[in-house]
Design an enzyme around this catalytic site. Structure first.
Site, short mmCIF file in Angstrom:
data_model
loop_
_atom_site.label_atom_id
_atom_site.label_comp_id
_atom_site.label_asym_id
_atom_site.label_seq_id
_atom_site.Cartn_x
_atom_site.Cartn_y
_atom_site.Cartn_z
CB CYS A 162 -84.72 -35.15 -6.13
SG CYS A 162 -83.85 -34.16 -4.87
CG ASP A 164 -87.36 -32.97 -1.61
OD1 ASP A 164 -88.14 -33.47 -1.00
OD2 ASP A 164 -86.94 -31.52 -2.10
NE ARG A 166 -90.38 -30.57 -0.01
CZ ARG A 166 -89.36 -29.62 -0.46
NH1 ARG A 166 -89.95 -28.70 -0.33
NH2 ARG A 166 -88.46 -29.29 -1.27
CG HIS A 222 -88.14 -32.44 -6.99
ND1 HIS A 222 -88.86 -31.09 -5.82
CD2 HIS A 222 -87.13 -33.11 -6.91
CE1 HIS A 222 -87.60 -31.63 -5.46
NE2 HIS A 222 -86.64 -32.10 -5.73
CB CYS A 225 -85.00 -29.30 -7.05
SG CYS A 225 -83.37 -30.57 -6.57
#
Length: 331
Positions: A162, A164, A166, A222, A225
């Site tokens: 992803c 993302d 993080r 994850h 999400c």
């Protein structure tokens, strides 16, 4: 005690009906060229000095509000506002030395805070410092590794992760340069084979499998999400509220349907957690729609794996897509 923004006479009398007129008169007397009218008035109304009946005692009671208002004005008008306020407080007959001293102290604090805020993050400097650290601590300490990478790459993994911020797979799985060929997108999704709609993803998979000869394709979901939350939230009536996001996450609509069918009464957060994993399985199945992926899996030269990183609890799950061909039965 009477507030400064009312009219105060020498004998201590006040007239609350002339409040706005007094403030307006004061702001007209001291012009702030770079401030909007609303800011000019707020300098007085948000900075109330209280006077005793004889006008000899001063006490400021609203410094925090004044600080917020100054920050709202922006950098260009900051100095002008400070200077104008200093002039107003120092020169006005009704204000004594103690008020001027207090203003000087506040001014210094505000200027220090503003200077600190303006230097808190420099995007260009952050990139420079990051590269300097990387070069000193990694690049220059691993000449053999980077020497080999200069000749080419032969990663063992292709990773779908992803976007993302993080969940960087190189950070989470401690990959080194050259270990993984990485594709990142919203909700780590792999679309089915489509030369028109998903040519970018198809090109990445084709390059990884046929040219880099990766041995593993790993799709990593994850926790928390946002893409999966959107998938579970968006209506199915075809009325999109976004230009790209809804069409993209619909790649994993089969995962949403499965989760709703199996856990319709569960809390929304639980449904999202289940869908985060189930969407990985949908992507693994979509990988098999690419002929060169399917061929590699059948030959045993390519393995498809699913992963799930829970950054809330600090855990990682890994599973493998089992693929086999049933024996031929003669009839």
């Amino acid at each position: 005690m009477v507030p400064f923004w009312t009219t105060v006479s020498r004998n201590g009398s006040s007239d609350s009906e002339t409040t706005l007129q007094s403030a307006s008169k004061a702001t007209k007397q001291y012009k702030y060229p770079s401030l909007r009218p609303s800011h000019r008035l707020s300098l007085l109304f948000l900075f109330p000095f209280h006077l005793s009946a004889n006008g000899a005692c001063f006490r400021c009671t609203c410094f925090s509000h004044f600080k917020l208002e100054l920050r709202r004005m922006g950098n260009e008008s900051y100095e002008d506002a400070i200077e104008a306020l200093k002039k107003l407080l120092i020169e006005k007959d009704d204000l004594k030395d103690v008020a001027a001293a207090k203003v000087k102290k506040i001014t210094a604090e505000l200027q220090a805070a503003s200077s600190s805020d303006s230097k808190s993050f420099d995007p260009v400097e952050r990139i420079k410092e990051g590269f300097v650290t990387f070069k000193k601590e990694k690049y220059e300490t691993n000449p053999a590794l980077y020497g080999e990478l200069a000749k080419g790459q032969s990663p063992k993994y292709m990773v779908f992760a992803c976007s993302d911020s993080r969940v960087c797979p190189s950070h989470v799985l401690d990959f080194h340069p050259g270990d993984a060929f990485v594709v990142r997108n919203i909700a780590n999704m792999v679309p089915p084979f489509d030369k028109v709609k998903y040519a970018g993803v198809g090109a990445a998979i084709e390059y990884a499998v046929l040219h880099l000869k990766v041995e593993n394709i790993v799709v990593i979901g994850h926790s928390a999400c946002g893409g999966i939350k959107g998938l579970m939230s968006f209506p199915l009536d075809g009325n999109n509220s976004t230009d790209f996001i809804e069409d993209w996450v619909k790649i994993c609509l089969p995962a949403k349907s499965k989760v709703l069918a199996e856990s319709e009464s569960s809390a929304f957060e639980d449904q999202c957690g289940r869908c985060e994993r189930e969407a990985v399985n949908v992507s693994l199945a979509n990988l098999l729609t690419y002929p060169f992926v399917r061929e590699g899996v059948v030959k045993g030269t390519l393995a498809l794996k699913g992963g799930y990183y829970d950054f809330v609890n600090g855990s990682f799950e890994l599973w493998e897509l089992q693929f086999g061909i049933s024996p031929v039965h003669s009839i």
